[in-house]
Design a protein around this motif. Structure first.
Motif, mmCIF file in Angstrom:
data_model
loop_
_atom_site.group_PDB
_atom_site.id
_atom_site.type_symbol
_atom_site.label_atom_id
_atom_site.label_comp_id
_atom_site.label_asym_id
_atom_site.label_seq_id
_atom_site.Cartn_x
_atom_site.Cartn_y
_atom_site.Cartn_z
ATOM 1 N N VAL A 76 48.283 36.563 34.260
ATOM 2 C CA VAL A 76 48.283 38.022 34.410
ATOM 3 C C VAL A 76 47.007 38.602 33.808
ATOM 4 C CG1 VAL A 76 49.450 40.165 33.761
ATOM 5 C CG2 VAL A 76 50.795 38.170 34.440
ATOM 6 N N ALA A 77 46.596 38.072 32.662
ATOM 7 C CA ALA A 77 45.359 38.534 32.041
ATOM 8 C C ALA A 77 44.165 38.254 32.957
ATOM 9 C CB ALA A 77 45.169 37.847 30.685
ATOM 10 N N GLN A 78 44.154 37.061 33.588
ATOM 11 C CA GLN A 78 43.068 36.743 34.514
ATOM 12 C C GLN A 78 43.101 37.655 35.734
ATOM 13 O OE1 GLN A 78 40.424 35.309 34.424
ATOM 14 N NE2 GLN A 78 39.815 34.408 36.383
ATOM 15 N N LEU A 79 44.292 37.948 36.232
ATOM 16 C CA LEU A 79 44.431 38.866 37.364
ATOM 17 C C LEU A 79 43.841 40.234 37.017
ATOM 18 C CD1 LEU A 79 45.602 39.740 40.120
ATOM 19 C CD2 LEU A 79 47.771 40.208 38.933
ATOM 20 N N ARG A 80 44.122 40.700 35.821
ATOM 21 C CA ARG A 80 43.601 42.000 35.397
ATOM 22 C C ARG A 80 42.068 41.982 35.363
ATOM 23 N NH1 ARG A 80 46.239 46.195 32.916
ATOM 24 N NH2 ARG A 80 48.093 44.918 32.634
ATOM 25 N N ARG A 81 41.503 40.889 34.832
ATOM 26 C CA ARG A 81 40.035 40.795 34.778
ATOM 27 C C ARG A 81 39.445 40.787 36.195
ATOM 28 N NH1 ARG A 81 41.196 37.498 30.216
ATOM 29 N NH2 ARG A 81 41.408 35.642 31.537
ATOM 30 N N LEU A 82 40.076 40.048 37.103
ATOM 31 C CA LEU A 82 39.555 39.956 38.465
ATOM 32 C C LEU A 82 39.602 41.307 39.170
ATOM 33 C CD1 LEU A 82 41.001 36.547 39.742
ATOM 34 C CD2 LEU A 82 38.643 37.102 39.153
ATOM 35 N N LEU A 83 40.676 42.036 38.984
ATOM 36 C CA LEU A 83 40.787 43.342 39.642
ATOM 37 C C LEU A 83 39.775 44.332 39.075
ATOM 38 C CD1 LEU A 83 44.660 43.629 40.036
ATOM 39 C CD2 LEU A 83 42.966 43.172 41.817
ATOM 40 N N GLU A 84 39.451 44.184 37.799
ATOM 41 C CA GLU A 84 38.384 45.013 37.242
ATOM 42 C C GLU A 84 37.042 44.633 37.871
ATOM 43 O OE1 GLU A 84 38.602 44.443 33.054
ATOM 44 O OE2 GLU A 84 40.388 45.694 32.788
ATOM 45 N N GLU A 85 36.794 43.322 38.055
ATOM 46 C CA GLU A 85 35.548 42.872 38.658
ATOM 47 C C GLU A 85 35.433 43.351 40.106
ATOM 48 O OE1 GLU A 85 35.527 38.661 38.288
ATOM 49 O OE2 GLU A 85 35.167 38.657 36.124
ATOM 50 N N HIS A 86 36.536 43.349 40.830
ATOM 51 C CA HIS A 86 36.541 43.779 42.234
ATOM 52 C C HIS A 86 36.504 45.298 42.380
ATOM 53 C CE1 HIS A 86 37.313 40.015 44.561
ATOM 54 N NE2 HIS A 86 37.712 39.582 43.379
ATOM 55 N N GLY A 87 36.716 46.016 41.277
ATOM 56 C CA GLY A 87 36.669 47.471 41.336
ATOM 57 C C GLY A 87 37.984 48.137 41.669
ATOM 58 N N ASP A 88 39.067 47.382 41.673
ATOM 59 C CA ASP A 88 40.381 47.966 41.971
ATOM 60 C C ASP A 88 41.119 48.434 40.728
ATOM 61 O OD1 ASP A 88 40.793 47.305 45.013
ATOM 62 O OD2 ASP A 88 39.996 45.481 44.119
ATOM 63 N N LEU A 89 40.656 48.039 39.575
ATOM 64 C CA LEU A 89 41.267 48.444 38.315
ATOM 65 C C LEU A 89 40.150 48.939 37.413
ATOM 66 C CD1 LEU A 89 43.790 48.605 36.481
ATOM 67 C CD2 LEU A 89 43.315 46.268 35.759
ATOM 68 N N GLY A 123 35.347 35.891 39.063
ATOM 69 C CA GLY A 123 36.127 34.734 38.657
ATOM 70 C C GLY A 123 37.075 34.248 39.735
ATOM 71 N N VAL A 124 37.887 33.273 39.375
ATOM 72 C CA VAL A 124 38.831 32.642 40.293
ATOM 73 C C VAL A 124 40.238 32.810 39.746
ATOM 74 C CG1 VAL A 124 39.542 30.445 41.324
ATOM 75 C CG2 VAL A 124 37.114 30.980 41.079
ATOM 76 N N MET A 125 41.176 33.069 40.645
ATOM 77 C CA MET A 125 42.584 33.195 40.265
ATOM 78 C C MET A 125 43.255 31.834 40.414
ATOM 79 S SD MET A 125 44.783 35.388 39.198
ATOM 80 C CE MET A 125 46.495 35.115 38.762
ATOM 81 N N PRO A 126 43.765 31.273 39.318
ATOM 82 C CA PRO A 126 44.401 29.950 39.422
ATOM 83 C C PRO A 126 45.703 30.017 40.216
ATOM 84 C CG PRO A 126 44.683 30.845 37.220
ATOM 85 C CD PRO A 126 43.754 31.769 37.929
ATOM 86 N N ALA A 127 46.006 28.918 40.883
ATOM 87 C CA ALA A 127 47.250 28.840 41.649
ATOM 88 C C ALA A 127 48.446 28.837 40.705
ATOM 89 C CB ALA A 127 47.247 27.579 42.510
#
Length: 532
Positions: free
Chosen positions: A230-243, A213-217
């Motif tokens: 913050v919820a989107q950030l959490r999803r992105l970090l899970e997708e990237h494998g950092d969370l 996904g994309v992190m909005p500005a």
């Protein structure tokens, strides 16, 4: 009627019958010549190849093709009367897996024989040999010529022995082993390359699932922040494998300590300041599309192919894009340190050389370019500039005498090269705390020079106490190594860390852009005319 008369009559009758059954010339059966043996068709095709008309890469490969088939008396290597043999099919399948190695399969076109004619079979056989050689060379030593991509790159172009390789592949086929596997074994076997190949597979799997996904500005996110971003950030970090911890309903909108640790992990993996604050730089890194990361990994694999095999079991590697230097022993990292590299207008080159000696209390001979552009203008404004900076004239050159003020610090690691670039200590320690450490005139400043010297001089019988005591004298001392140590100055914006974690770095020198363009150009080169 007498016998002679009877015999003459019978003779005329036989001639008449023969004339009746003999076909006319217009209806005579035309006998076709027997088909040319496969070796004749291959010989004709191979002799039509013109290495002088080929580009630099292909010229050597065509010469290898000609020697290979000449040595085997133009007998086919990969085809029989029906088409490709089982060995030929396995070789073709190996080439078709080029994407797994970060290469473009379309750069290695193969045409199966459309009819089992000698000419078609000969074309398929020789074409497969040539494409296999091109693939092997690209896989083993790289598609591109390093010095042609970057002017400040002194890696030597290596070549494969094409006819020897083809003979080995053919021998594998004769022994009923897999020539395709032997071809793929041409890839580098280093841990770094293998990890990048594995990472490429994972990233492409993500790409097939439509990427991440994309992190909005918006305003920076930090501990205590709540909301949908913050919820989107959490999803992105899970997708990237950092969370890796699944989020609970309550945690999805809260920036808690678990999320802060994941942000710091992501920042470390991308060469950013690991402060757990999601600002512009972190958002920009999160929003790099997965295709962009795939390309970085492919470039990292290409640069890994450039590197020659290291002689010995100990060597030094500097990754300029990572601002770090490492010592390896038996292929394992045993030491690492931060480094400062050349500024963007003084780019540190990439090259391979050998550390021959270490200088304790070095003097700095100011390069003429630095003297002309920086020292002499200051000296004209301030006649005492040299004295205050512990500099003296030595003939027509300026030298800074040994001491804690010296630009080289207390220790210099010397590997003589045409760039006059080496590693050394520095009095400007504050620069090592910066995430962007491109600030030197081209040499490589080392954060932990004393520990590095201790490690490298230990086999010479030196201890840290002895090193410190010599430095305390203030006298310039040269320690020649009994066994020289290979040094590799590299540049990789995608690599596996010491723990195997995939890392990315900004393209500080813009070298990724140049290399990506060069690879595209190489992959578009056509086959020689006779083999298309």
């Amino acid at each position: 009627m007498g016998h002679p008369t009877v015999i003459r009559s019978l003779g005329r009758l036989l001639l008449l019958c023969a004339a009746v059954v003999r076909p006319s010339a217009a209806h005579a059966v035309v006998r076709q010549p027997p088909p040319a043996p496969p070796s004749a068709a291959i010989a004709s095709l191979v002799r039509a190849l013109d290495p002088s008309a080929a580009g630099g890469h292909d010229r050597a490969l065509l010469g290898a093709i000609m020697r290979f088939y000449t040595d085997r008396h133009f007998e086919p290597a990969w085809t029989d009367a029906r088409g490709f043999t089982a060995a030929g099919e396995r070789l073709a399948q190996a080439i078709a897996s080029a994407a797994d190695e970060g290469l473009d399969p379309q750069a290695y076109p193969l045409r199966h024989p459309d009819a089992p004619t000698p000419a078609a079979l000969a074309h398929a056989d020789v074409q497969l040999s040539f494409v296999a050689l091109r693939f092997a060379e690209d896989l083993a030593v790289g598609l591109t010529v390093p010095g042609a991509v970057h002017r400040d790159d002194a890696y030597a172009r290596r070549r494969i022995k094409g006819d020897s390789l083809l003979r080995a592949l053919a021998d594998a086929a004769d022994a009923e082993t897999d020539p395709g596997r032997a071809l793929l074994a041409m890839a580098p076997r280093t841990v770094g390359y293998v990890r990048l190949r594995d990472a490429l597979e994972r990233l492409r799997a993500i790409e097939r699932r439509a990427g991440w996904g994309v992190m909005p500005a918006g305003p920076a996110l930090r501990r205590g922040t709540r909301g949908p971003r913050v919820a989107q950030l959490r999803r992105l970090l899970e997708e990237h494998g950092d969370l890796g911890i699944p989020s609970t309903t309550d945690r999805t909108v809260a920036f808690d300590e678990t999320l802060a640790a994941a942000v710091a992990h992501f920042q470390e993996r991308h060469g950013l300041l690991a402060d757990s604050v999601v600002g512009r730089a972190t958002i920009a890194a999160l929003n790099v599309p997965v295709g962009g990361r795939v390309e970085q990994v492919r470039l990292g694999m290409e640069r890994a192919r450039w590197l020659p095999t290291v002689a010995g079991n100990r060597w030094i590697t500097v990754n300029l894009a990572d601002y770090r230097a490492f010592v390896f022993a038996d292929s394992l990292p045993v030491f690492e340190t931060r480094v400062v590299i050349g500024a963007r207008n003084h780019k540190t080159p990439m090259f391979v050389d050998t550390l021959t000696h270490i200088v304790l209390n070095p003097a700095w001979n100011v390069p003429p370019s630095i003297a002309a552009k920086e020292i002499l203008p200051k000296l004209r404004r301030d006649p005492d500039y040299l004295v205050r900076n512990h500099m003296v004239w030595v003939g027509r050159e300026i030298q800074q005498v040994p001491g804690p003020w010296n630009a080289l610090g207390q220790i210099a690691f010397m590997f003589p090269n045409r760039f006059n670039v080496y590693m050394h200590d520095t009095p400007a320690k504050e620069l090592f705390a910066l995430p962007d450490r491109a600030h030197s005139h081209g040499c490589i400043r080392v954060q932990r020079p004393h520990e590095l010297a201790e490690l490298l001089l230990r086999p010479e019988g030196w201890t840290r106490a002895r090193i410190d005591s010599v430095i305390a004298t203030g006298r310039r001392t040269v320690v020649t190594l009994a066994t020289a140590i290979p040094v590799r100055i590299t540049y990789a914006t995608a690599f596996a860390g010491s723990d195997g974690t995939l890392q990315f770095r900004p393209d500080v020198y813009g070298r990724d852009t140049l290399l990506s363009h060069a690879i595209r150009q190489e992959q578009q080169r056509p086959l020689p005319a006779a083999l298309r």
